[in-house]
Each structure stands twice: as structure tokens, then as C-alpha cells.
Design an enzyme around this catalytic site. Structure first.
Site, PDB file in Angstrom:
ATOM      1  N   ASP A 100      65.632  62.484  16.876  1.00 43.46           N
ATOM      2  CA  ASP A 100      66.589  63.419  16.276  1.00 43.46           C
ATOM      3  C   ASP A 100      65.934  64.329  15.232  1.00 43.46           C
ATOM      4  O   ASP A 100      66.378  64.397  14.081  1.00 43.46           O
ATOM      5  CB  ASP A 100      67.757  62.660  15.631  1.00 43.46           C
ATOM      6  CG  ASP A 100      68.418  61.672  16.564  1.00 43.46           C
ATOM      7  OD1 ASP A 100      68.507  61.983  17.760  1.00 43.46           O
ATOM      8  OD2 ASP A 100      68.841  60.597  16.106  1.00 43.46           O
ATOM      9  N   GLU A 104      77.127  66.577  20.696  1.00 43.22           N
ATOM     10  CA  GLU A 104      76.804  66.101  19.352  1.00 43.22           C
ATOM     11  C   GLU A 104      75.628  66.907  18.808  1.00 43.22           C
ATOM     12  O   GLU A 104      75.167  67.862  19.434  1.00 43.22           O
ATOM     13  CB  GLU A 104      76.447  64.607  19.400  1.00 43.22           C
ATOM     14  CG  GLU A 104      75.310  64.267  20.346  1.00 43.22           C
ATOM     15  CD  GLU A 104      75.182  62.791  20.629  1.00 43.22           C
ATOM     16  OE1 GLU A 104      76.072  62.013  20.234  1.00 43.22           O
ATOM     17  OE2 GLU A 104      74.170  62.403  21.251  1.00 43.22           O
TER      18      GLU A 104
END
Length: 579
Positions: free
Chosen positions: A45, A224
């Protein structure tokens, strides 16, 4: 500060030393190439910014402490770990809980941004209360004037629900929060919804009306990881979509107004590996962030998983660099939006790329060694959860890491805070070795090394005294199966000092030892299959040191002293893949 704080607060200020860097064939001086991934090991991420000529990147850390690793670079290729946004125990013993969290909970999808002399990291802490499958999500911001710290206490945004927050500083001075949650009435399982609301940084709260921005481009499952950018006097919203598996991807939409409506790029996805063979060298590509270089060029960073064994690897989700450009639509497609194009030549993440700055070659560090001579632990060392008081000492025996035996063992249900700390595995082909002095007072106290993925996926290579006999054993714990003893050795000549060694490759693992005075001869104890420690969750493999009293109350002399620890990563420039 209490004793636990004094013990652990230095974690972000030490430094294990590395050998002088060398360059692999795939990214060598004069070759003009870099070798992906740019952050090897469990760094998922990624979020990136530039401040002047300096680049900074943060990653998810989940249940590990210290949390939210921060890397610095001057060339987008050579990255140095410089600190953590969560580096003090008091930061993670309240609403942000890294004490007894469930594995794969903890700190997820951090974003780093910079404005007017202040660094901001915003992220989600996911906590499952014991006995509950429901995860409570706490979204919070920490700040610092120096990216190396110290970082502030967490500022919790009380009304911010969901996960994957990001901040956007608009040129009119307003600050905006984007996040992800499920719609009130989902149309299908896993549907995501991106929302926006203004942030008041004076009160650390959300204010004004909340706007729903987008539900994604290609089905909208697990939308997301939103980030906003402003270019061409328009707002660009990127998201991750498809879940962090084979169908992961990066999508984009544009709007004239920050609140929407957002128009999806008809050429979505911007970046993915979903259309490629499972044998392609990297899969799960998605969750990106953009950065403009100091000379006006653009790059994306994204996560991916190397497909080295059974379409997976031990390192799990790592960080990759991809070039990008901005390109306006042809005249026949009014209003001729300007869109980013990631990997404009190939459309995919490549193993090798031209260097962003040809005068700055990639320097791959393949050896990390810690002699434990510093006043603090090196930045590379992580604990599974915040360690308990009295877990370790660097002063009890100067020049050694003393790890005190704790009753706790790795246990997925108990979420144990074990006497275990490690460094990330960076390559499947690697060696981890430690020199240990071990003479515990009590029988059945075990000390040594562990290679692990999770609380329920590991290989333990430890020494213990049983009825006066020293036994060195190798135990494999696979997921959802009983543990298996792979081998053991009786050490008749053990005098207190031993070197333990684990060698891993695509062919398997070998575990061996050498006793002091035996001229360094390594004796093999056991072997394990190459897939014994494959990616088993959101995080990747670690290699570390361990000491436990196996459920019994330890005596005063029950500890293991580690003289040094060493990780060697053997880097190949070939893109291996197999089924």
C-alpha cells in the site's frame, strides 16, 4: 516514561549496518536500468510525496511495531528506511491498539502528504476485540515537522468511518478527506463506496456535508485506496479495485468539481495484472499513488506480489515503480480530458526499467548485519505487536541483544506478544544466521530463530535443555494443520555458544548449526519444502530471533544473548515464475 516506554521508544533511532551496496546485472552502473521492486519485502500500500528534491514513501505495517515505515530517496530508486510514524508505545496503547490485535489487523493503507512545513500521515487502525469477528476502524492523523520524527500522538477523526483515508490540500487552502466504506444498501457483496468530506485541522474533525464520489469503474467490487490530485484545473480520483488479489487494479475518474460528479476513464483500468498469465513475474498489481519528479516527469508506485512459486512468494506485497505520462484525448472525444497513462510503452509493471535519473544507478543492498553494538535497535527490526515490558535489553550485556524468555508462544487465538523480533525477508533466495549464547537456568526454555509469515505459519529453529540434554529442533507450523517436527539434533559438545543458519531458495530450506571451536562447520539438522512459508495474509515473511519459557514462569537467568544477526539476500535479475 515508564519502563516499557523507555525500553521501546528508541526503536526508530538505531541503525543496523549494511555492507557497501552493489548493483545487480539488472540495474548496474552503466546499464541504465533499475530492478523492480524498489522496496523489497513486505511493504504494501505505498503512498509517496516529493518535497523539493526529496521523495518520501510510507507503507502499511498491520500488527507490527513500530508502525508505518517511512522511506526516503533522492532518485526514486534507492530508498533508505528513516523512521516510523508510530514509534512510541503511548501512540499505540489507546484508540490505536497494537497490543493485542488480530493478525492482519492493525495499521492499514497509510497516506503521506506535506503542507506548509508539516508532514501528515493518515491511516486506519483496525482492531477486532477478542472473541469478535467485527473489526473496529479508527481513522487518525499523526504529524511531524521532521519526517524522521518525533511524530505526534494520534489525532482521531471521530466521525470518519471505513478504511483507507487520504488527505488532499486544495490550492484554496481547504483540506479534504477521502475514504472508503460500504454503501448503506450494498448492491452486491464487497461493493465499495468512495466518500469525501472537509477536514478541520484545528480541531481534528470532519465538517460540512459528506459527498459520495464514486463506486468504481469495472464492477466496483472492493473499491478502496482513494487519492485525489488536481491537474488541468480538474480533480482526479484514483482508487484500487478488485481486491488485493489476482483481480487487483488501479482505476481513475475526473471531475470539474471536487464533490463530483466524477467521470470514469473509458480506458480503465489504468494499471493491473488481471489480464496477464498467472505465470507473469508479478501479480496482484494495484493500490497506487502518483508523484511528479522535480524535473516535471511523473511516476506511479503500486503494490504487487512476485510470482516466483505457485504464483506467489514469501515476500507478499511489495512496492514497484512504474513510469507514467499525461495524455489528452483526441479531438473526436470531447471534452478531451487529460488522462494519466501508466507504463505507456507496455501497459504493465516491468522487472527492469530505465533509471529515472541515469546519473544515479540503483544500489542493491544484499547484506544486513547487526552486531548490537548501538544504543538502540536498528530500524529494520520489528516486533509482532507492541512488546511487553522487559522483553529485551541492549545494556544487560553490552554488544549483545538479550532476549528474555517469556511464557508466550506464537498463538493465533491468543494474539500473543511474544519475545520475538525480526527483519523482513527480501528474497526467496536468502540466508539468515544468528550467533547465540544460551545457558538458561530452567529446562524447556527455548531460544533461537524463527522464520514466519503469521502467528500460525512459521518454522521454529530453537535450542532447549531437556533432562540435562541439549536438543536442537526444527518445527514447522503450517496453516490449519498440526505442527510437524522436521528434525532434531542432540548437542553433546554444546558449551553455550552456537551459530544457527537458515538457507532458503526456490528449491527449499535447510537449517543447520555450527558450534564454537568447530571451525565454522555447518551441520544440517532438517530441511523444509520451498512452499512452507508462502504469502499467507496481508504481510510477508520475516526472519528473527526468539526466546520462550513455553508457558512456564521464567527464572531470572532465562534469556538468550545474541551476539549478531545477519540477513543475506541473493538478487537475480531474471523474472522467475512457476505454477
Amino acid at each position: 516514561a515508564d519502563s516499557e516506554t523507555q525500553q521501546t521508544m528508541h526503536l526508530s533511532f538505531g541503525a543496523a549496518h549494511a555492507d557497501p551496496p552493489h548493483t545487480s546485472k539488472g540495474g548496474g552502473a552503466g546499464s541504465g536500468k533499475l530492478l523492480n521492486p524498489i522496496l523489497r519485502g513486505s511493504y504494501a500500500d505505498p503512498s509517496i510525496i516529493r518535497v523539493g528534491h526529496d521523495y518520501y514513501m510510507v507503507s502499511s505495517s498491520f500488527e507490527y511495531f513500530p508502525g508505518v515505515p517511512i522511506h526516503h530517496s533522492r532518485d526514486l530508486v534507492n530508498w533508505e528506511l528513516v523512521g516510523y510514524a508510530l514509534h512510541r508505545p503511548e501512540q499505540v496503547r489507546g484508540p490505536v491498539n497494537l497490543m493485542n490485535g488480530k493478525q492482519d489487523g492493525g495499521i492499514q493503507a497509510a497516506t503521506i502528504r506535506y503542507n506548509n512545513g508539516t508532514f501528515y500521515v493518515i491511516t486506519t487502525s483496525v482492531y477486532h476485540p477478542p472473541g469478535s469477528d467485527h473489526g473496529n476502524c479508527t481513522n487518525f492523523i499523526v504529524t511531524a515537522s521532521d519526517v524522521k520524527g518525533p511524530w505526534s500522538e494520534p489525532h482521531v477523526l471521530q466521525t470518519a468511518d471505513g478504511i483507507d483515508p487520504s488527505l488532499f490540500f486544495d490550492d484554496d487552502g481547504r483540506v479534504w478527506y477521502t475514504g472508503t466504506h460500504s454503501p448503506e444498501e450494498p448492491a452486491f457483496p464487497g461493493q465499495g463506496e468512495i466518500w469525501l468530506q472537509e477536514v478541520d485541522l484545528a480541531t481534528w474533525s470532519l465538517k460540512g456535508e459528506r459527498s459520495i464520489l464514486w463506486h468504481g469503474a469495472c464492477g466496483g467490487v472492493w473499491v478502496e485506496g482513494p487519492h485525489l490530485y488536481k491537474r488541468d484545473n480538474r480533480y482526479y480520483l484514483i482508487v484500487a479495485e478488485g481486491g488485493t488479489g489476482y483481480h487487483h487494479s488501479v482505476m481513475i475518474a475526473v471531475s470539474d468539481d471536487i464533490r463530483g460528479p466524477y467521470v470514469s476513464n473509458p480506458r480503465n483500468p489504468l494499471l493491473t495484472s488481471r489480464h496477464l498469465s498467472y505465470k507473469y513475474w508479478v501479480r496482484n498489481v494495484g493500490h497506487a499513488d502518483f508523484v511528479e519528479s522535480h524535473d516535471g516527469r511523473w511516476y506511479a508506485v503500486a503494490l504487487g506480489t512476485r510470482s516466483e512459486l505457485n504464483t506467489s512468494s514469501n515476500m507478499a506485497r511489495e512496492t514497484f515503480l512504474v513510469p507514467m505520462i499525461w495524455e489528452r484525448e483526441p479531438a473526436e472525444y470531447p471534452p478531451q480530458y487529460l488522462w494519466p497513462v501508466i507504463a505507456p510503452e507496455s501497459g504493465r509493471v516491468e522487472r527492469t526499467l530505465p533509471l529515472p535519473f541515469p546519473d544515479s544507478p540503483q544500489k542493491l543492498r544484499t547484506k544486513l548485519r547487526d552486531d548490537f553494538a548501538a544504543e538502540a535497535l536498528g530500524l529494520e527490526w520489528n516486533f509482532r505487536r507492541l512488546p511487553t515490558d522487559g522483553t529485551y535489553s541492549l545494556t544487560a550485556r553490552p554488544g549483545f541483544l538479550r532476549l528474555f524468555a517469556k511464557p508466550e508462544v506464537l498463538d493465533v487465538e491468543k494474539r500473543s506478544r511474544v519475545a520475538l523480533l525480526g527483519v523482513r525477508q527480501e528474497e526467496m533466495d536468502s540466508t539468515f544466521r544468528v550467533a547465540m549464547h544460551f545457558e538458561p537456568t530452567s529446562d524447556d526454555v527455548a531460544g533461537g530463530m524463527v522464520l514466519w509469515q503469521k502467528d500460525d505459519v512459521y518454522i521454529q529453529f530453537t535450542l532447549a535443555r531437556k533432562d540435562g540434554t541439549w536438543i536442537l529442533s526444527v518445527v514447522h507450523q503450517p496453516r490449519d494443520k498440526p505442527s510437524e517436527r522436521l528434525g532434531e539434533a542432540e548437542l553433546k559438545d554444546f558449551g553455550g555458544d552456537i551459530v544457527l543458519e537458515a538457507n532458503g531458495s526456490l528449491r527449499g530450506y535447510d537449517f543447520g548449526y555450527a558450534l564454537s571451536g568447530k571451525e565454522g562447520k555447518v551441520v544440517n539438522v532438517a530441511s523444509a519444502p520451498s512452499d512452507a512459508l508462502l504469502y499467507a495474509g496481508y504481510t510477508g515473511g520475516y526472519m528473527g530471533v526468539y526466546c520462550t519459557s513455553n508457558g512456564q514462569g521464567p527464572a531470572e537467568g532465562d534469556f538468550a544473548d545474541f551476539d549478531w544477526a545477519e540477513r543475506i539476500s541473493r538478487v537475480s535479475d531474471s523474472a522467475k515464475g512457476s505454477n
